[in-house]
Design a protein around this motif. Structure first.
Motif, short mmCIF file in Angstrom:
data_model
loop_
_atom_site.label_atom_id
_atom_site.label_comp_id
_atom_site.label_asym_id
_atom_site.label_seq_id
_atom_site.Cartn_x
_atom_site.Cartn_y
_atom_site.Cartn_z
N UNK A 229 0.84 -1.21 0.00
CA UNK A 229 0.00 0.00 0.00
C UNK A 229 0.87 1.26 0.00
N UNK A 230 1.99 1.21 0.70
CA UNK A 230 2.92 2.35 0.73
C UNK A 230 3.55 2.56 -0.65
N UNK A 231 3.90 1.45 -1.32
CA UNK A 231 4.55 1.57 -2.62
C UNK A 231 3.60 2.03 -3.72
N UNK A 232 2.31 1.91 -3.50
CA UNK A 232 1.34 2.36 -4.50
C UNK A 232 1.50 3.86 -4.79
N UNK A 233 1.35 4.75 -3.80
CA UNK A 233 1.54 6.18 -4.12
C UNK A 233 2.98 6.52 -4.48
N UNK A 234 3.95 5.79 -3.91
CA UNK A 234 5.35 6.06 -4.27
C UNK A 234 5.56 5.88 -5.77
N UNK A 235 5.04 4.77 -6.30
CA UNK A 235 5.21 4.51 -7.72
C UNK A 235 4.39 5.46 -8.58
N UNK A 236 3.24 5.88 -8.07
CA UNK A 236 2.41 6.83 -8.82
C UNK A 236 3.05 8.21 -8.86
#
Length: 207
Positions: A17-24
């Motif tokens: 879930x943390x990596x979702x906005x990071x990648x976006x």
């Protein structure tokens, strides 16, 4: 809350879930560099200093190749895996599937490059993401989740994503073969776990 924090599924889903906005939020250039570095392709799986196999195998479970929003909800199946198998067995199974299947599929790529049926550029193909791990967790959830209605939910979700994950199986797609292998290994692990639980304990020795 303490029980939740001790659950490895909580930390894994939280990391995705943390990596979702990071990648976006990452610009295309840095994002491509991250995915290339985390990719479990032959170039990265070479021994140091030419490659970084351990780092790639670990980080690739958190860096998605596309659609980062899809994976945290599907990874909730890891809670069912931990509940059914226990934390240690679940972590061992899912880590083994993620790393083992990645190595097997890349071994197939190496073999085909060596024998001339694939170009050498395939050693640098992008190959990252948690899909093997998640397929294994969803398989466990379909077979073992409680309450029982959750098994139906996970079965529907697995059926919905299966066509995409198995696309190209008939043509020998390494990714599709990997997903089928992950499903098979998880199925075998659940059957073995169930057998061990049903096996009667040995009778106590008599004098």
């Amino acid at each position: 809350m303490r029980h939740l924090v001790r659950n490895p599924a909580f930390w894994y889903v939280g990391a995705l879930a943390f990596m979702w906005p990071v990648q976006e939020l990452l610009a295309p250039g840095p994002l491509d560099q991250l995915r290339e570095w985390a990719s479990t392709n032959l170039a990265n799986l070479r021994l140091p200093p030419a490659g970084h196999p351990v780092a790639a195998l670990v980080v690739s479970a958190f860096v998605t190749q596309a659609s980062p929003w899809v994976w945290p909800p599907l990874a909730l199946s890891t809670f069912a895996a931990v509940s059914a198998l226990g934390a240690r067995r679940a972590v061992a199974l899912l880590a083994t599937v993620h790393m083992g299947v990645s190595l097997v599929t890349e071994g197939m790529v190496w073999w085909r490059i060596r024998h001339g049926s694939l170009p050498g550029s395939e050693a640098h193909t992008l190959d990252t993401g948690p899909s093997y791990l998640v397929v294994a967790a969803m398989t466990v959830a379909v077979l073992c989740a409680r309450p029982l209605w959750l098994r139906g939910v996970w079965l529907v979700l697995l059926a919905l994503v299966a066509p995409r994950l198995l696309d190209g199986l008939g043509e020998g797609s390494f990714s599709a073969i990997g997903h089928l292998t992950a499903f098979t290994v998880a199925l075998a692990a659940v059957c073995a776990h169930g057998y061990r639980r049903r096996r009667p304990s040995p009778a106590p020795a008599t004098a």
